[in-house]
Design a protein around this motif. Sequence first.
Motif, PDB file in Angstrom:
ATOM      1  N   SER A  47      23.175   1.101 -50.025  1.00 30.19           N
ATOM      2  CA  SER A  47      23.350  -0.114 -50.822  1.00 30.19           C
ATOM      3  C   SER A  47      24.753  -0.673 -50.632  1.00 30.19           C
ATOM      4  O   SER A  47      25.729   0.061 -50.584  1.00 30.19           O
ATOM      5  CB  SER A  47      23.117   0.225 -52.295  1.00 30.19           C
ATOM      6  N   GLY A  48      24.834  -1.980 -50.494  1.00 28.91           N
ATOM      7  CA  GLY A  48      26.130  -2.632 -50.371  1.00 28.91           C
ATOM      8  C   GLY A  48      26.752  -2.557 -48.992  1.00 28.91           C
ATOM      9  O   GLY A  48      27.866  -3.024 -48.793  1.00 28.91           O
ATOM     10  N   THR A  49      26.068  -1.957 -48.052  1.00 28.41           N
ATOM     11  CA  THR A  49      26.572  -1.925 -46.673  1.00 28.41           C
ATOM     12  C   THR A  49      25.938  -3.081 -45.913  1.00 28.41           C
ATOM     13  O   THR A  49      25.016  -3.726 -46.398  1.00 28.41           O
ATOM     14  CB  THR A  49      26.206  -0.598 -45.975  1.00 28.41           C
ATOM     15  N   ASN A  50      26.406  -3.334 -44.748  1.00 27.82           N
ATOM     16  CA  ASN A  50      25.797  -4.346 -43.881  1.00 27.82           C
ATOM     17  C   ASN A  50      24.856  -3.698 -42.881  1.00 27.82           C
ATOM     18  O   ASN A  50      24.645  -4.229 -41.798  1.00 27.82           O
ATOM     19  CB  ASN A  50      26.874  -5.142 -43.143  1.00 27.82           C
ATOM     20  N   ILE A  51      24.294  -2.575 -43.248  1.00 26.93           N
ATOM     21  CA  ILE A  51      23.409  -1.848 -42.351  1.00 26.93           C
ATOM     22  C   ILE A  51      21.973  -2.283 -42.623  1.00 26.93           C
ATOM     23  O   ILE A  51      21.492  -2.207 -43.755  1.00 26.93           O
ATOM     24  CB  ILE A  51      23.564  -0.327 -42.538  1.00 26.93           C
ATOM     25  N   SER A  52      21.297  -2.737 -41.590  1.00 29.71           N
ATOM     26  CA  SER A  52      19.900  -3.146 -41.688  1.00 29.71           C
ATOM     27  C   SER A  52      19.030  -1.887 -41.696  1.00 29.71           C
ATOM     28  O   SER A  52      19.172  -1.027 -40.821  1.00 29.71           O
ATOM     29  CB  SER A  52      19.554  -4.031 -40.492  1.00 29.71           C
TER      30      SER A  52
ATOM     31  N   SER B 230      26.108  11.984 -44.107  1.00 29.41           N
ATOM     32  CA  SER B 230      25.431  11.278 -43.015  1.00 29.41           C
ATOM     33  C   SER B 230      25.675   9.777 -43.084  1.00 29.41           C
ATOM     34  O   SER B 230      25.975   9.142 -42.070  1.00 29.41           O
ATOM     35  CB  SER B 230      23.925  11.552 -43.055  1.00 29.41           C
ATOM     36  N   VAL B 231      25.571   9.201 -44.271  1.00 28.73           N
ATOM     37  CA  VAL B 231      25.785   7.763 -44.418  1.00 28.73           C
ATOM     38  C   VAL B 231      27.238   7.419 -44.146  1.00 28.73           C
ATOM     39  O   VAL B 231      27.531   6.390 -43.524  1.00 28.73           O
ATOM     40  CB  VAL B 231      25.300   7.263 -45.800  1.00 28.73           C
ATOM     41  N   GLU B 232      28.156   8.263 -44.561  1.00 27.59           N
ATOM     42  CA  GLU B 232      29.575   8.021 -44.232  1.00 27.59           C
ATOM     43  C   GLU B 232      29.791   8.025 -42.725  1.00 27.59           C
ATOM     44  O   GLU B 232      30.527   7.194 -42.201  1.00 27.59           O
ATOM     45  CB  GLU B 232      30.480   9.055 -44.913  1.00 27.59           C
TER      46      GLU B 232
ATOM     47  N   GLU C 283      17.864   8.650 -52.498  1.00 26.14           N
ATOM     48  CA  GLU C 283      19.304   8.917 -52.394  1.00 26.14           C
ATOM     49  C   GLU C 283      19.913   8.179 -51.208  1.00 26.14           C
ATOM     50  O   GLU C 283      20.968   7.547 -51.327  1.00 26.14           O
ATOM     51  CB  GLU C 283      19.556  10.425 -52.274  1.00 26.14           C
ATOM     52  N   ILE C 284      19.233   8.231 -50.079  1.00 28.16           N
ATOM     53  CA  ILE C 284      19.752   7.557 -48.888  1.00 28.16           C
ATOM     54  C   ILE C 284      19.742   6.044 -49.087  1.00 28.16           C
ATOM     55  O   ILE C 284      20.702   5.358 -48.737  1.00 28.16           O
ATOM     56  CB  ILE C 284      18.948   7.962 -47.639  1.00 28.16           C
ATOM     57  N   LEU C 285      18.674   5.528 -49.671  1.00 31.78           N
ATOM     58  CA  LEU C 285      18.602   4.080 -49.913  1.00 31.78           C
ATOM     59  C   LEU C 285      19.718   3.628 -50.856  1.00 31.78           C
ATOM     60  O   LEU C 285      20.310   2.569 -50.656  1.00 31.78           O
ATOM     61  CB  LEU C 285      17.227   3.698 -50.450  1.00 31.78           C
ATOM     62  N   ARG C 286      20.033   4.424 -51.864  1.00 31.06           N
ATOM     63  CA  ARG C 286      21.150   4.090 -52.764  1.00 31.06           C
ATOM     64  C   ARG C 286      22.481   4.129 -52.021  1.00 31.06           C
ATOM     65  O   ARG C 286      23.345   3.274 -52.218  1.00 31.06           O
ATOM     66  CB  ARG C 286      21.193   5.054 -53.951  1.00 31.06           C
ATOM     67  N   LEU C 287      22.663   5.126 -51.159  1.00 31.31           N
ATOM     68  CA  LEU C 287      23.916   5.246 -50.406  1.00 31.31           C
ATOM     69  C   LEU C 287      24.098   4.099 -49.414  1.00 31.31           C
ATOM     70  O   LEU C 287      25.228   3.730 -49.090  1.00 31.31           O
ATOM     71  CB  LEU C 287      23.963   6.588 -49.674  1.00 31.31           C
TER      72      LEU C 287
END
Length: 151
Positions: free
Chosen positions: A67-72, A41-43, A61-65
Amino acid sequence: MAPLAFFLLFPLLGLSVAEISSKIGINYGQLGNNLPSPNRSVELIKSLNIGRVKLYDANPEILRLLSGTNISVSIMVPNNEITGIASNQSKADEWVKNNVLPYYPKTMIRYLLVGNEILSYFSDQDRRLWHDLVPAMTKSSPLSKPKTSQT
């Protein structure tokens, strides 16, 4: 003349579409059948250049995935935790400590939302949640912490 205008405006249109797509947000719920894994889903969210996502809970798990993205990211305090948070600042602090601080700032958590569809008024529990909503919002806000002076 019209084809020439199209070719002159086309690059500008492309730039505005990219800017708009990064501002599009989605709601990411996990109730349903045959849902893709959080990783998949995050991909998908990243591949669509989605700029904002609302989570209906603080799924680690979702919060970790994310991480490091520019997604607010917006995280929702679940309905079943509203009354406890509304009546107890320590519970609110603990919720933030457990569900926000381990991921922030690597995950761009921007908003804490309180409750989902609680403004119905069909039962005594609904009425209780309705009355607890604003106190829970106030207590879960970082602005609710008392200031201490350093004099």
